[in-house]
Design a protein around this motif. Structure first.
Motif, PDB file in Angstrom:
ATOM      1  N   HIS A  19     -13.469   0.941   9.497  1.00  0.00           N
ATOM      2  CA  HIS A  19     -13.114   1.596   8.638  1.00  0.00           C
ATOM      3  C   HIS A  19     -11.723   1.851   8.158  1.00  0.00           C
ATOM      4  CE1 HIS A  19     -17.898   1.916   8.803  1.00  0.00           C
ATOM      5  NE2 HIS A  19     -18.213   2.118   7.809  1.00  0.00           N
ATOM      6  N   LEU A  20     -11.431   1.220   6.954  1.00  0.00           N
ATOM      7  CA  LEU A  20     -10.486   1.785   5.908  1.00  0.00           C
ATOM      8  C   LEU A  20     -10.200   2.561   5.217  1.00  0.00           C
ATOM      9  CD1 LEU A  20      -6.599   2.188   8.041  1.00  0.00           C
ATOM     10  CD2 LEU A  20      -7.001   1.096   5.738  1.00  0.00           C
ATOM     11  N   CYS A  21      -9.791   3.039   4.493  1.00  0.00           N
ATOM     12  CA  CYS A  21      -9.325   2.779   2.790  1.00  0.00           C
ATOM     13  C   CYS A  21      -8.177   4.000   2.358  1.00  0.00           C
ATOM     14  CB  CYS A  21     -10.268   4.429   2.374  1.00  0.00           C
ATOM     15  SG  CYS A  21     -10.176   4.950   0.690  1.00  0.00           S
ATOM     16  N   ALA A  22      -7.145   2.954   2.194  1.00  0.00           N
ATOM     17  CA  ALA A  22      -5.658   3.219   1.862  1.00  0.00           C
ATOM     18  C   ALA A  22      -5.774   3.184   0.418  1.00  0.00           C
ATOM     19  CB  ALA A  22      -4.825   1.815   2.214  1.00  0.00           C
ATOM     20  N   GLU A  23      -4.420   3.462  -0.321  1.00  0.00           N
ATOM     21  CA  GLU A  23      -4.611   4.075  -1.815  1.00  0.00           C
ATOM     22  C   GLU A  23      -3.150   3.380  -2.456  1.00  0.00           C
ATOM     23  OE1 GLU A  23      -4.717   8.462  -3.620  1.00  0.00           O
ATOM     24  OE2 GLU A  23      -2.200   7.877  -3.148  1.00  0.00           O
ATOM     25  N   VAL A  24      -2.939   2.773  -3.349  1.00  0.00           N
ATOM     26  CA  VAL A  24      -2.133   2.142  -4.135  1.00  0.00           C
ATOM     27  C   VAL A  24      -1.854   2.187  -5.441  1.00  0.00           C
ATOM     28  CG1 VAL A  24      -1.242  -0.179  -5.392  1.00  0.00           C
ATOM     29  CG2 VAL A  24      -2.841  -0.230  -3.083  1.00  0.00           C
ATOM     30  N   ARG A  25      -1.038   2.790  -6.136  1.00  0.00           N
ATOM     31  CA  ARG A  25      -0.351   3.539  -7.097  1.00  0.00           C
ATOM     32  C   ARG A  25       0.197   1.882  -8.272  1.00  0.00           C
ATOM     33  NH1 ARG A  25      -1.546   8.940  -7.928  1.00  0.00           N
ATOM     34  NH2 ARG A  25      -2.270  10.062  -6.226  1.00  0.00           N
ATOM     35  N   GLY A  72      -0.265   2.778 -14.567  1.00  0.00           N
ATOM     36  CA  GLY A  72      -0.720   3.639 -14.484  1.00  0.00           C
ATOM     37  C   GLY A  72      -2.224   4.509 -13.600  1.00  0.00           C
ATOM     38  N   SER A  73      -2.872   3.206 -13.260  1.00  0.00           N
ATOM     39  CA  SER A  73      -3.653   3.494 -12.281  1.00  0.00           C
ATOM     40  C   SER A  73      -3.624   3.761 -10.803  1.00  0.00           C
ATOM     41  CB  SER A  73      -4.736   2.275 -12.445  1.00  0.00           C
ATOM     42  OG  SER A  73      -4.126   0.581 -12.223  1.00  0.00           O
ATOM     43  N   VAL A  74      -5.130   4.330 -10.496  1.00  0.00           N
ATOM     44  CA  VAL A  74      -4.436   4.577  -9.195  1.00  0.00           C
ATOM     45  C   VAL A  74      -5.966   3.453  -8.469  1.00  0.00           C
ATOM     46  CG1 VAL A  74      -5.496   6.303  -6.974  1.00  0.00           C
ATOM     47  CG2 VAL A  74      -3.759   6.552  -9.558  1.00  0.00           C
ATOM     48  N   LEU A  75      -5.454   2.697  -7.844  1.00  0.00           N
ATOM     49  CA  LEU A  75      -6.900   1.897  -7.238  1.00  0.00           C
ATOM     50  C   LEU A  75      -7.625   2.517  -4.936  1.00  0.00           C
ATOM     51  CD1 LEU A  75      -5.420  -1.673  -6.803  1.00  0.00           C
ATOM     52  CD2 LEU A  75      -6.552  -0.442  -8.450  1.00  0.00           C
ATOM     53  N   GLN A  76      -8.373   2.244  -4.349  1.00  0.00           N
ATOM     54  CA  GLN A  76      -9.120   2.396  -2.978  1.00  0.00           C
ATOM     55  C   GLN A  76      -8.960   1.452  -2.937  1.00  0.00           C
ATOM     56  OE1 GLN A  76     -11.539   6.087  -3.101  1.00  0.00           O
ATOM     57  NE2 GLN A  76      -9.346   7.250  -3.010  1.00  0.00           N
ATOM     58  N   VAL A  77      -8.824   1.319  -1.915  1.00  0.00           N
ATOM     59  CA  VAL A  77      -8.906  -0.245  -0.911  1.00  0.00           C
ATOM     60  C   VAL A  77      -9.684   0.188   0.125  1.00  0.00           C
ATOM     61  CG1 VAL A  77      -8.114  -2.914   0.675  1.00  0.00           C
ATOM     62  CG2 VAL A  77      -6.775  -1.038  -1.425  1.00  0.00           C
ATOM     63  N   HIS A  78     -11.066  -0.287   0.535  1.00  0.00           N
ATOM     64  CA  HIS A  78     -11.658  -0.421   1.307  1.00  0.00           C
ATOM     65  C   HIS A  78     -12.136  -1.094   2.462  1.00  0.00           C
ATOM     66  CE1 HIS A  78     -13.512   3.986  -0.502  1.00  0.00           C
ATOM     67  NE2 HIS A  78     -13.172   2.960  -2.042  1.00  0.00           N
ATOM     68  N   LEU A  81       0.567  -1.228  -0.072  1.00  0.00           N
ATOM     69  CA  LEU A  81      -0.176  -0.401   0.116  1.00  0.00           C
ATOM     70  C   LEU A  81       0.319   1.225  -0.184  1.00  0.00           C
ATOM     71  CD1 LEU A  81      -2.555  -0.968   3.048  1.00  0.00           C
ATOM     72  CD2 LEU A  81      -2.738  -1.484   0.280  1.00  0.00           C
ATOM     73  N   ASP A  82       0.607   2.108  -0.646  1.00  0.00           N
ATOM     74  CA  ASP A  82       1.282   3.468  -0.140  1.00  0.00           C
ATOM     75  C   ASP A  82       0.274   4.438   0.756  1.00  0.00           C
ATOM     76  OD1 ASP A  82       2.900   3.007  -3.248  1.00  0.00           O
ATOM     77  OD2 ASP A  82       0.800   3.123  -4.220  1.00  0.00           O
ATOM     78  N   ARG A  83      -0.506   4.892   0.487  1.00  0.00           N
ATOM     79  CA  ARG A  83      -0.948   5.527   1.963  1.00  0.00           C
ATOM     80  C   ARG A  83      -2.413   5.091   2.309  1.00  0.00           C
ATOM     81  NH1 ARG A  83      -2.559  11.384   0.696  1.00  0.00           N
ATOM     82  NH2 ARG A  83      -3.390  11.273  -1.962  1.00  0.00           N
ATOM     83  N   PHE A 126     -13.464  -9.027   7.639  1.00  0.00           N
ATOM     84  CA  PHE A 126     -13.917  -7.817   7.045  1.00  0.00           C
ATOM     85  C   PHE A 126     -14.840  -7.846   5.581  1.00  0.00           C
ATOM     86  CE2 PHE A 126     -10.919  -7.152  10.283  1.00  0.00           C
ATOM     87  CZ  PHE A 126     -10.773  -5.429  11.039  1.00  0.00           C
ATOM     88  N   GLU A 127     -15.583  -6.771   5.242  1.00  0.00           N
ATOM     89  CA  GLU A 127     -16.559  -6.277   3.648  1.00  0.00           C
ATOM     90  C   GLU A 127     -14.833  -5.503   3.240  1.00  0.00           C
ATOM     91  OE1 GLU A 127     -20.079  -5.841   3.986  1.00  0.00           O
ATOM     92  OE2 GLU A 127     -21.300  -7.467   4.354  1.00  0.00           O
ATOM     93  N   CYS A 128     -14.428  -5.819   2.036  1.00  0.00           N
ATOM     94  CA  CYS A 128     -13.683  -4.891   1.123  1.00  0.00           C
ATOM     95  C   CYS A 128     -13.343  -5.170  -0.402  1.00  0.00           C
ATOM     96  CB  CYS A 128     -12.407  -5.812   0.806  1.00  0.00           C
ATOM     97  SG  CYS A 128     -12.188  -6.702   2.942  1.00  0.00           S
ATOM     98  N   ARG A 129     -13.512  -4.219  -0.792  1.00  0.00           N
ATOM     99  CA  ARG A 129     -13.393  -3.478  -2.496  1.00  0.00           C
ATOM    100  C   ARG A 129     -12.392  -2.528  -2.509  1.00  0.00           C
ATOM    101  NH1 ARG A 129     -16.980   1.061  -0.565  1.00  0.00           N
ATOM    102  NH2 ARG A 129     -16.840   2.412  -1.909  1.00  0.00           N
ATOM    103  N   ILE A 130     -12.117  -2.903  -3.907  1.00  0.00           N
ATOM    104  CA  ILE A 130     -11.318  -2.216  -4.423  1.00  0.00           C
ATOM    105  C   ILE A 130     -12.123  -1.403  -5.740  1.00  0.00           C
ATOM    106  CG2 ILE A 130      -8.641  -1.702  -5.732  1.00  0.00           C
ATOM    107  CD1 ILE A 130      -7.564  -4.981  -3.902  1.00  0.00           C
TER     108      ILE A 130
END
Length: 153
Positions: free
Chosen positions: A29-35, A97-103, A19-21, A117-121
């Motif tokens: 809940h948590l939301c993280a970002e992956v580039r 090049g895509s940016v993901l948000q992991v919830h 994960l990037d951040r 945990f219920e998870c989605r990208i």
């Protein structure tokens, strides 16, 4: 609220931090970002295979546990991915090049460290719900004792 560096939230190190951040978190809940870029761990010519999404989800769950620990003034602890239910990806890979948000959203947490945990990208500026799963995890109170003899308590 400003989030800590992701490396403070997960018990991983070096390139194993996928994960990037962390973008935001609360009690459940948590939301993280992956580039996704050519140097991303497990990247190929077409990007990162969507099967890696399960690890992105697991690390976001770990980041949530780490964030909660820091809120309580405790140390970040190791946890275990037990499995997933119905991991479904709508794309074969996460393109370069895509940016993901992991919830991740906690739906169950027991006293003995088991959680679900219920998870989605979501692909930012792309496909919402590109991948989804229910992920089960375990975080023992004493990881060394657990690894030694399997005792949960």
């Amino acid at each position: 609220m400003s989030m800590p560096d992701i490396r403070q939230l997960v018990p991983h190190s070096g390139q194993m931090v996928l994960l990037d951040r962390a973008l935001h978190a609360d009690a459940d809940h948590l939301c993280a970002e992956v580039r996704i870029h050519p140097a991303s761990m497990l990247a190929g010519a077409d990007g990162v295979g969507s099967w890696v999404g399960i690890e992105y989800m697991a690390q976001a769950i770990a980041a949530h546990a780490g964030w909660l620990a820091l809120q309580r003034g405790e140390e970040v602890k190791v946890g275990f991915l037990l499995g997933s239910r119905k991991y479904e990806a709508k794309v074969p890979n996460f393109a370069l090049g895509s940016v993901l948000q992991v919830h991740v959203r906690r739906v169950l947490q027991s006293e003995n460290g088991l959680g679900a945990f219920e998870c989605r990208i979501d692909i930012v500026d792309g496909l919402a719900n590109a991948a989804a799963a229910t992920v089960t995890v375990f975080q023992p109170d004493n990881v060394n004792q657990f690894l030694k003899d399997g005792n949960v308590g």
